[in-house]
Design an enzyme around this catalytic site. Structure first.
Site, PDB file in Angstrom:
ATOM      1  N   LYS A   1      14.052   6.035   6.733  1.00 36.56           N
ATOM      2  CA  LYS A   1      14.246   6.923   5.572  1.00 36.56           C
ATOM      3  C   LYS A   1      15.226   8.066   5.893  1.00 36.56           C
ATOM      4  O   LYS A   1      16.016   8.459   5.047  1.00 36.56           O
ATOM      5  CB  LYS A   1      12.902   7.490   5.109  1.00 36.56           C
ATOM      6  CG  LYS A   1      11.804   6.450   4.880  1.00 36.56           C
ATOM      7  CD  LYS A   1      12.043   5.579   3.669  1.00 36.56           C
ATOM      8  CE  LYS A   1      10.793   4.754   3.339  1.00 36.56           C
ATOM      9  NZ  LYS A   1      10.926   3.786   2.277  1.00 36.56           N
TER      10      LYS A   1
ATOM     11  N   SER B   1       7.420   4.531  -2.538  1.00 33.56           N
ATOM     12  CA  SER B   1       6.673   4.019  -1.398  1.00 33.56           C
ATOM     13  C   SER B   1       5.283   3.553  -1.832  1.00 33.56           C
ATOM     14  O   SER B   1       4.602   4.244  -2.582  1.00 33.56           O
ATOM     15  CB  SER B   1       6.543   5.103  -0.333  1.00 33.56           C
ATOM     16  OG  SER B   1       7.814   5.360   0.210  1.00 33.56           O
TER      17      SER B   1
ATOM     18  N   ASP C   1      13.346  -2.665   1.569  1.00 35.14           N
ATOM     19  CA  ASP C   1      13.149  -1.212   1.467  1.00 35.14           C
ATOM     20  C   ASP C   1      14.432  -0.444   1.156  1.00 35.14           C
ATOM     21  O   ASP C   1      14.389   0.558   0.459  1.00 35.14           O
ATOM     22  CB  ASP C   1      12.549  -0.688   2.781  1.00 35.14           C
ATOM     23  CG  ASP C   1      11.918   0.693   2.628  1.00 35.14           C
ATOM     24  OD1 ASP C   1      11.257   0.942   1.612  1.00 35.14           O
ATOM     25  OD2 ASP C   1      12.096   1.530   3.538  1.00 35.14           O
TER      26      ASP C   1
ATOM     27  N   CYS D   1       4.615   0.986  -3.737  1.00 30.89           N
ATOM     28  CA  CYS D   1       4.583   0.556  -5.140  1.00 30.89           C
ATOM     29  C   CYS D   1       5.179  -0.837  -5.335  1.00 30.89           C
ATOM     30  O   CYS D   1       5.584  -1.198  -6.436  1.00 30.89           O
ATOM     31  CB  CYS D   1       5.281   1.580  -6.027  1.00 30.89           C
ATOM     32  SG  CYS D   1       4.394   3.150  -6.097  1.00 30.89           S
TER      33      CYS D   1
ATOM     34  N   ARG E   1       0.077   0.062   8.585  1.00 36.09           N
ATOM     35  CA  ARG E   1       1.322  -0.698   8.455  1.00 36.09           C
ATOM     36  C   ARG E   1       1.429  -1.825   9.468  1.00 36.09           C
ATOM     37  O   ARG E   1       0.881  -1.748  10.568  1.00 36.09           O
ATOM     38  CB  ARG E   1       2.514   0.250   8.687  1.00 36.09           C
ATOM     39  CG  ARG E   1       2.615   1.399   7.691  1.00 36.09           C
ATOM     40  CD  ARG E   1       3.392   1.010   6.469  1.00 36.09           C
ATOM     41  NE  ARG E   1       3.437   2.078   5.481  1.00 36.09           N
ATOM     42  CZ  ARG E   1       4.348   2.123   4.507  1.00 36.09           C
ATOM     43  NH1 ARG E   1       5.265   1.198   4.391  1.00 36.09           N
ATOM     44  NH2 ARG E   1       4.322   3.101   3.626  1.00 36.09           N
TER      45      ARG E   1
ATOM     46  N   ARG F   1       4.272   9.994   5.951  1.00 34.88           N
ATOM     47  CA  ARG F   1       5.391  10.930   5.876  1.00 34.88           C
ATOM     48  C   ARG F   1       4.900  12.293   5.414  1.00 34.88           C
ATOM     49  O   ARG F   1       4.003  12.394   4.583  1.00 34.88           O
ATOM     50  CB  ARG F   1       6.460  10.413   4.908  1.00 34.88           C
ATOM     51  CG  ARG F   1       7.320   9.285   5.491  1.00 34.88           C
ATOM     52  CD  ARG F   1       8.408   8.860   4.529  1.00 34.88           C
ATOM     53  NE  ARG F   1       7.843   8.234   3.350  1.00 34.88           N
ATOM     54  CZ  ARG F   1       7.705   8.810   2.167  1.00 34.88           C
ATOM     55  NH1 ARG F   1       8.146  10.036   1.968  1.00 34.88           N
ATOM     56  NH2 ARG F   1       7.159   8.166   1.169  1.00 34.88           N
TER      57      ARG F   1
ATOM     58  N   HIS G   1      16.737   3.263  -2.259  1.00 34.30           N
ATOM     59  CA  HIS G   1      15.401   2.856  -1.804  1.00 34.30           C
ATOM     60  C   HIS G   1      15.026   1.558  -2.526  1.00 34.30           C
ATOM     61  O   HIS G   1      14.192   1.567  -3.428  1.00 34.30           O
ATOM     62  CB  HIS G   1      14.430   3.993  -2.165  1.00 34.30           C
ATOM     63  CG  HIS G   1      13.080   3.872  -1.548  1.00 34.30           C
ATOM     64  ND1 HIS G   1      11.965   4.485  -2.084  1.00 34.30           N
ATOM     65  CD2 HIS G   1      12.650   3.245  -0.434  1.00 34.30           C
ATOM     66  CE1 HIS G   1      10.910   4.243  -1.328  1.00 34.30           C
ATOM     67  NE2 HIS G   1      11.297   3.482  -0.320  1.00 34.30           N
TER      68      HIS G   1
ATOM     69  N   TYR H   1       4.825   9.113  13.658  1.00 37.29           N
ATOM     70  CA  TYR H   1       4.533   8.063  12.685  1.00 37.29           C
ATOM     71  C   TYR H   1       5.702   7.655  11.799  1.00 37.29           C
ATOM     72  O   TYR H   1       6.402   8.507  11.252  1.00 37.29           O
ATOM     73  CB  TYR H   1       3.374   8.507  11.786  1.00 37.29           C
ATOM     74  CG  TYR H   1       2.789   7.339  11.045  1.00 37.29           C
ATOM     75  CD1 TYR H   1       1.907   6.473  11.678  1.00 37.29           C
ATOM     76  CD2 TYR H   1       3.165   7.062   9.741  1.00 37.29           C
ATOM     77  CE1 TYR H   1       1.408   5.376  11.027  1.00 37.29           C
ATOM     78  CE2 TYR H   1       2.662   5.960   9.076  1.00 37.29           C
ATOM     79  CZ  TYR H   1       1.771   5.117   9.724  1.00 37.29           C
ATOM     80  OH  TYR H   1       1.279   4.022   9.069  1.00 37.29           O
TER      81      TYR H   1
END
Ligand SMILES: Nc1nc2c(ncn2[C@@H]2O[C@H](COP(=O)(O)OP(=O)(O)O)[C@@H](O)[C@H]2O)c(=O)[nH]1
Ligand SMILES: C=C(OP(=O)(O)O)C(=O)O
Ligand SMILES: [Mn+2]
Length: 607
Positions: A227, A269, A294, A271, A387, A77, A247, A218
């Site tokens: 998001k 993100s 998420d 974590c 990912r 991001r 989130h 991406y």
């Protein structure tokens, strides 16, 4: 290129108009309406393989799965290129980039002009959350990337079903999500494997409820249901309508006594959300089921309990660190196949690999940049933000309620981050307002999920810093206001966790992963009033033996446990000026209450 509305698979007037408008502006070679079928997915995959963009993995290793490598400059991001274009700058607030919406639209319109030359324009109808929900939440992404279309099929309810639902009982509202990789092909021009543009814009118009993205292919920049919609735009809807778009993972936990609890957890993100959502408890008798990894949309039910729904349909998980020992359930999920892997490494026999998948590194690989790799290379074979994109339905831990539009009642909310020092393993806050203070001052080391420096401690309120679609001060006020938005509100208990505390020699003090079930058991114990805690200046922290260490006593001896639970007054005093600086940055819209909470913390640390 004009849209033949008689051929379009919908009668939705606003949608047809918007599709025509975008086609007239971007001038694609063709328009394709996604139906979300398996046949379509297979066809797009085959086309991308033929074009050299995707590699089909070995069927015996990963059935029906594809590998993609992005441009090395399009791997995460781009927070510095993400904009909240509210009418008034103050409504975007001090934590967001702002541009005047009319100016931004003018700039982007010029970039979008002809930007789909030589490409197919995919119209991707989707629904965030179950389609049969009482009030389904629709979106339509227009994109010139087949990778996006394929990924959206995994990540959302996509295609014919949501498109049909969008006209049930009249035309329904949808969030228009416009996306282009920003790489038009003029006649005779050859394509590249991962088209994108060095100029990137990830733009939100909160009043219009619209998203315009340009230049990146991406993840969070391009899969706009995630998001951009489910957090930035939905947080604005939630503020206006009295709910929370957060989130957060959603976990269903059953205790050995058979009592069911639902836990939501907000970590920045990379974590630990996906890992906690798929936890395999190491404490005997506990069962964990995945409901979301998420995003959580939380609304009050009639009795005043917060109920959480996961609007997504798949996992877009961080690959590195995911292995049989850390997250066996994620491995089982992706090993079923039907998955997309981006920027991981490839094995010579057509499978994938990344750091942390196995203890031993393969002797030879092809790294994420396409180069031969051996353990002696001295580089990471997979990009740190590589990912896997995989269907939720394949998770062996999937909870039955994942597809229930009513959601589940949340008993506890966890805030957390990645802190090598200062923050103990778990802290219980004293009430909702204190929980909001702890959430609002939460800090974490930056990760590879966003471009920029990694490992820098920053405040990340409710793990939402890059995702709040409006003024962060107003957002914190909204959290404080929540209990007053239902006449009989029963707020969840709020806890603060940190799996990432390190010893002086840089090793994680707490084993984490499945052993985090021990912390969850303590949290449940607190809900039931059975677990021991000691009052500290920051909240209630487990006493030395309050967390069950059966089976890990050697790894986590008393001294280590004391270290992992320690509330060090001096360390916390060093946080105070950082919190003050953060509050000052938030400015006048920060609720005054937070300043008095800070004074209280200061006084408690001095006492
Ligand atoms: N040390 C440690 N690492 C963890 C733990 N949980 C997750 N991680 C690692 O943190 C990274 C991000 O995890 P993930 O669950 O994908 O985070 P998300 O982006 O918040 O969903 C991965 O490399 C994980 O292996 C934990 O409990 N302890
Ligand atoms: C998609 C993302 O998710 P996560 O929070 O799982 O890192 C991201 O950061 O863009
Ligand atoms: Mn995740």
């Amino acid at each position: 290129m004009s849209v033949d509305t008689t051929q379009a698979p919908t009668t939705h007037k606003a949608l047809l108009e918007w599709v025509s408008e975008v086609a007239a502006l971007t001038e694609p070679d063709s328009i394709y309406w996604c139906d979300g079928s398996q046949e379509e997915y297979d066809r797009l995959g085959a086309e991308l393989v033929a074009a050299g963009t995707a590699i089909r993995l070995n069927e015996d290793k990963k059935k029906n799965s594809y590998y993609f490598a992005s441009d090395p400059d399009d791997v995460a991001r781009v927070e510095d290129r993400t904009f909240i274009c509210s009418q008034n700058e103050a409504d975007a607030g001090p934590t967001n980039n702002w541009r005047d919406p009319a100016e931004m639209k003018a700039t982007l319109t010029e970039l979008y002009r002809g930007c789909m030359h030589g490409r197919t324009m995919y119209v991707i109808p989707f629904c965030m959350g179950p389609i049969d929900a009482e009030d389904p939440t629709f979106g339509v992404e227009i994109s010139d990337s087949a990778y996006v279309a394929m990924s959206m099929r995994i990540m959302t309810r996509m295609g014919k079903a949501p498109l049909e639902a969008m006209t049930k009982g009249g035309d329904r509202a949808f969030v228009p999500c416009l996306h282009s990789v920003g790489y038009p092909l003029e006649p005779g021009q050859a394509d590249v494997a991962w088209p994108c543009n060095t100029e990137k814009y990830i733009v939100h118009f909160p009043e219009d409820r619209a998203i315009w993205s340009y230049g990146s292919g991406y993840g969070g920049n391009a899969l706009l249901g995630k998001k951009c919609y489910s957090l930035r735009i939905a947080s604005v809807m939630a503020r206006d309508e009295g709910w929370l778009a957060e989130h957060m993972l959603i976990l269903k936990l059953t205790s050995p006594a058979g009592k069911v609890y639902h836990i939501a957890g907000a970590f920045p993100s990379a974590c630990g959300k996906t890992n906690l959502a798929m936890i395999e408890p190491t404490l005997p008798g506990w069962k964990a089921e995945t409901l979301g990894d998420d995003i959580a949309w939380m609304r009050f039910d009639e009795e005043g309990y917060l109920r959480a729904v996961n609007p997504e349909n798949g996992f877009f998980g961080v690959a590195p660190g995911t292995g049989e020992s850390s997250n066996p359930n994620a491995m089982k999920t992706i090993n079923i196949g039907n998955s997309i892997f981006t920027n991981v490494a490839r094995t010579l026999d057509g499978d994938v690999w990344w750091e942390g998948m196995t203890d031993e590194k393969p002797a030879e690989l092809i790294d994420w940049k396409g180069n031969p790799w051996t353990p002696a290379s001295g580089t990471k074979a997979a990009h740190p933000n590589s990912r896997f994109t995989t269907p939720m339905e394949q998770a062996p831990t999937l909870g039955a309620e994942w597809n229930d539009g009513k959601g589940v009642r949340i008993d506890a909310i966890l805030f957390g981050g990645r802190r090598a020092t200062t923050v103990p393993l778990v802290t219980e806050t004293s009430d909702w307002a204190h929980g909001v203070f702890m959430g609002a001052t939460c800090s974490s080391e930056t990760t590879a999920a966003a471009t920029g420096a990694v490992g820098v401690v920053r405040r990340d309120p409710m793990a939402m810093l890059p995702f709040i679609g409006y003024n962060a001060g107003d957002y914190i006020q909204h959290w404080l206001d929540m209990p007053s938005l239902h006449e009989n509100a029963h707020m969840p208990k709020v806890f603060y966790v940190n799996w990432f505390r390190k010893s002086a020699d840089g090793k994680f003090l707490w084993p984490g992963f499945g052993d985090n079930s021990r912390v969850l058991a303590w949290i449940v114990g607190r809900l039931e009033g059975t677990a021991d805690a000691a009052r500290t200046p920051i909240g209630y922290v487990p006493t030395l033996d309050a967390i069950d260490r059966t089976g890990i006593e050697d790894e986590v001896d008393d001294a280590t446990m004391a270290e992992v639970l320690k509330v060090d007054t001096e360390e916390w005093q060093r946080e105070l000026p950082l919190i003050k600086e953060w509050f000052t940055k938030l400015g006048e819209r920060l609720p005054q209450q937070l300043w008095s909470d800070l004074d209280q913390l200061k006084a408690a640390l001095e006492a």
